[in-house]
Design a protein around this motif. Structure first.
Motif, short mmCIF file in Angstrom:
data_model
loop_
_atom_site.label_atom_id
_atom_site.label_comp_id
_atom_site.label_asym_id
_atom_site.label_seq_id
_atom_site.Cartn_x
_atom_site.Cartn_y
_atom_site.Cartn_z
N ALA A 1 0.44 -1.09 0.09
CA ALA A 1 -0.31 -0.22 -0.08
C ALA A 1 1.04 1.60 0.44
CB ALA A 1 -1.02 0.17 1.17
N GLN A 2 1.77 1.23 0.90
CA GLN A 2 2.80 2.45 0.87
C GLN A 2 3.91 2.97 -0.66
OE1 GLN A 2 4.62 0.71 4.73
NE2 GLN A 2 6.19 1.98 3.77
N LEU A 3 4.30 1.80 -1.82
CA LEU A 3 4.80 2.09 -2.17
C LEU A 3 4.44 2.33 -3.25
CD1 LEU A 3 7.21 -1.74 -1.83
CD2 LEU A 3 7.84 0.55 -1.28
N ALA A 4 4.34 2.49 -4.16
CA ALA A 4 4.49 2.90 -5.57
C ALA A 4 4.46 1.96 -6.65
CB ALA A 4 4.66 3.99 -6.52
N PRO A 5 3.41 1.06 -7.71
CA PRO A 5 4.17 0.10 -8.19
C PRO A 5 5.36 0.27 -8.54
CG PRO A 5 1.24 1.36 -8.91
CD PRO A 5 2.14 2.41 -8.67
N SER A 6 5.30 0.79 -9.74
CA SER A 6 6.73 1.14 -10.64
C SER A 6 8.13 0.86 -9.49
CB SER A 6 7.63 2.45 -10.73
OG SER A 6 6.85 3.53 -9.86
N GLU A 7 7.81 1.54 -7.89
CA GLU A 7 8.91 1.24 -7.02
C GLU A 7 9.12 -0.40 -6.17
OE1 GLU A 7 11.98 2.60 -3.74
OE2 GLU A 7 11.28 2.63 -6.03
N ARG A 8 7.55 -0.71 -6.10
CA ARG A 8 7.63 -2.37 -6.00
C ARG A 8 8.13 -3.45 -7.16
NH1 ARG A 8 3.63 -6.87 -6.11
NH2 ARG A 8 3.72 -7.83 -3.65
N ALA A 9 7.85 -2.52 -8.11
CA ALA A 9 8.49 -3.42 -9.33
C ALA A 9 9.88 -3.99 -9.38
CB ALA A 9 7.91 -3.50 -10.77
N ARG A 10 10.30 -2.59 -9.72
CA ARG A 10 12.29 -2.47 -9.49
C ARG A 10 12.49 -2.86 -8.40
NH1 ARG A 10 15.62 0.42 -7.28
NH2 ARG A 10 14.52 1.54 -5.76
N LEU A 11 11.97 -3.68 -7.10
CA LEU A 11 12.06 -4.11 -5.76
C LEU A 11 12.42 -5.79 -5.67
CD1 LEU A 11 11.51 -1.57 -3.46
CD2 LEU A 11 13.93 -2.39 -3.65
N SER A 12 11.13 -5.33 -6.63
CA SER A 12 10.82 -7.35 -6.80
C SER A 12 11.52 -7.81 -7.58
CB SER A 12 9.26 -7.99 -7.18
OG SER A 12 8.04 -7.12 -6.21
N GLY A 13 11.75 -6.96 -8.90
CA GLY A 13 12.47 -7.22 -9.73
C GLY A 13 14.35 -7.32 -9.01
N ALA A 14 14.89 -6.36 -8.91
CA ALA A 14 16.18 -6.75 -8.22
C ALA A 14 16.26 -8.09 -7.40
CB ALA A 14 16.35 -5.75 -7.08
N LEU A 15 15.18 -8.42 -6.61
CA LEU A 15 14.54 -9.84 -5.54
C LEU A 15 14.90 -11.41 -6.98
CD1 LEU A 15 14.83 -10.99 -2.62
CD2 LEU A 15 12.15 -10.90 -2.70
N SER A 16 14.13 -10.89 -7.92
CA SER A 16 13.99 -11.98 -8.78
C SER A 16 15.36 -12.19 -9.31
CB SER A 16 13.36 -11.63 -9.82
OG SER A 16 11.91 -11.68 -9.69
N ALA A 17 16.02 -11.00 -10.04
CA ALA A 17 17.63 -11.01 -10.65
C ALA A 17 18.52 -12.04 -10.15
CB ALA A 17 17.61 -10.13 -10.89
N SER A 18 18.58 -11.74 -8.67
CA SER A 18 19.45 -12.61 -7.08
C SER A 18 18.75 -13.88 -7.30
CB SER A 18 19.93 -11.30 -6.60
OG SER A 18 18.34 -11.48 -5.79
N ALA A 19 17.92 -14.25 -7.40
CA ALA A 19 17.58 -15.76 -7.22
C ALA A 19 18.60 -16.41 -8.32
CB ALA A 19 16.07 -15.79 -8.31
N LYS A 20 19.20 -18.27 -7.46
CA LYS A 20 19.58 -18.89 -7.36
C LYS A 20 18.72 -19.43 -9.43
CE LYS A 20 21.68 -23.32 -6.86
NZ LYS A 20 21.84 -24.12 -5.72
N PRO A 21 19.42 -19.72 -10.05
CA PRO A 21 18.96 -20.36 -11.29
C PRO A 21 18.70 -21.41 -11.07
CG PRO A 21 21.20 -19.54 -11.65
CD PRO A 21 20.75 -20.32 -9.78
N PRO A 22 17.20 -21.99 -11.56
CA PRO A 22 16.66 -23.25 -11.45
C PRO A 22 17.66 -24.35 -11.77
CG PRO A 22 15.56 -22.80 -13.11
CD PRO A 22 17.06 -21.29 -12.60
N ARG A 23 17.04 -25.74 -11.85
CA ARG A 23 18.00 -26.53 -12.14
C ARG A 23 17.67 -26.36 -13.74
NH1 ARG A 23 16.38 -31.98 -8.97
NH2 ARG A 23 17.66 -32.98 -9.89
N ASP A 24 18.41 -27.79 -14.34
CA ASP A 24 19.02 -27.64 -15.83
C ASP A 24 17.78 -28.83 -16.36
OD1 ASP A 24 18.73 -28.38 -18.26
OD2 ASP A 24 21.21 -28.68 -18.76
N PRO A 25 15.62 -28.22 -16.67
CA PRO A 25 15.08 -29.11 -16.53
C PRO A 25 15.78 -29.92 -17.08
CG PRO A 25 14.49 -26.92 -17.79
CD PRO A 25 15.71 -26.99 -17.53
#
Length: 214
Positions: free
Chosen positions: A177-201
């Motif tokens: 509620a307190q974050l602008a959509p763009s700000e939340r998307a940016r922070l969520s994107g930073a978290l996703s970008a640093s995630a461990k790559p999934p195992r090779d299917p």
């Protein structure tokens, strides 16, 4: 006398907590009183642990320095006690604007403790309690000092432990509620970008999970 209280039933231990708090406040073997209270953070009684949170909160509202709590931030339930005390809404509101960096520094110490915990500690009451309440505590600090907290979340998006990455995700959800959509998307994107790559299917053989002896 104090030891008799500590060895007694729950109500006696609560009395001991207040006795130790009085010594800590008056400077009568303050270090010993602080150490004893840290040990009691691991007491099985929720009433005892709650009493310690209340007294630490009272010290903060009375102007005691945050630095005196740094020694508490090397144990899971001790760190939880510190954060529960300093992230209370009224306590945060009473703090001056310039104290944000100090609060976030202690938040970071507690988060680091949870992130560096070995797998063997994942089922411990202390670590589960610390991780459980971190999202709401981060969000509370974010309401008081939004810019500093957002910068801290972005820096912490590189956390490797799945459970502490989940803490950041939950904190962002609480702050929706307190974050602008763009700000939340940016922070969520930073978290996703640093995630461990999934195992090779291509290397996953279907039907081979949970094949240990039953």
């Amino acid at each position: 006398m104090l030891q008799a209280l500590l060895d007694g039933p729950e109500f006696a231990v609560v009395v001991a907590v207040h006795t130790l708090a009085g010594r800590w406040r008056a400077g009568v073997d303050a270090e010993g009183a602080s150490q004893a209270l840290q040990v009691l953070c691991e007491h099985q009684s929720a009433h005892v642990r709650s009493a310690i949170v209340d007294l630490v909160r009272a010290r903060r509202r009375a102007g005691a320095p945050l630095a005196e709590l740094d020694g508490w931030l090397d144990g899971f339930l001790q760190a939880h006690t510190v954060l529960a005390a300093v992230t209370d809404r009224e306590t945060l509101a009473a703090m001056e604007g310039g104290q944000g960096s100090g609060v976030i520094a202690r938040l970071d110490m507690a988060f680091s403790l949870a992130d560096a915990a070995p797998r063997s500690a994942d089922r411990s009451q202390g670590l589960r309690t610390l991780r459980r309440d971190l999202p709401q505590q981060i969000a509370a600090v974010g309401r008081r000092w939004p810019d500093e907290t957002m910068a801290w979340i972005e820096a912490r998006s590189v956390a490797k432990h799945p459970e502490t990455r989940a803490v950041i995700e939950a904190a962002l959800e609480r702050m929706r509620a307190q974050l602008a959509p763009s700000e939340r998307a940016r922070l969520s994107g930073a978290l996703s970008a640093s995630a461990k790559p999934p195992r090779d299917p291509s290397r996953i053989v279907q039907g081979t999970r949970r094949r240990g002896k039953r």
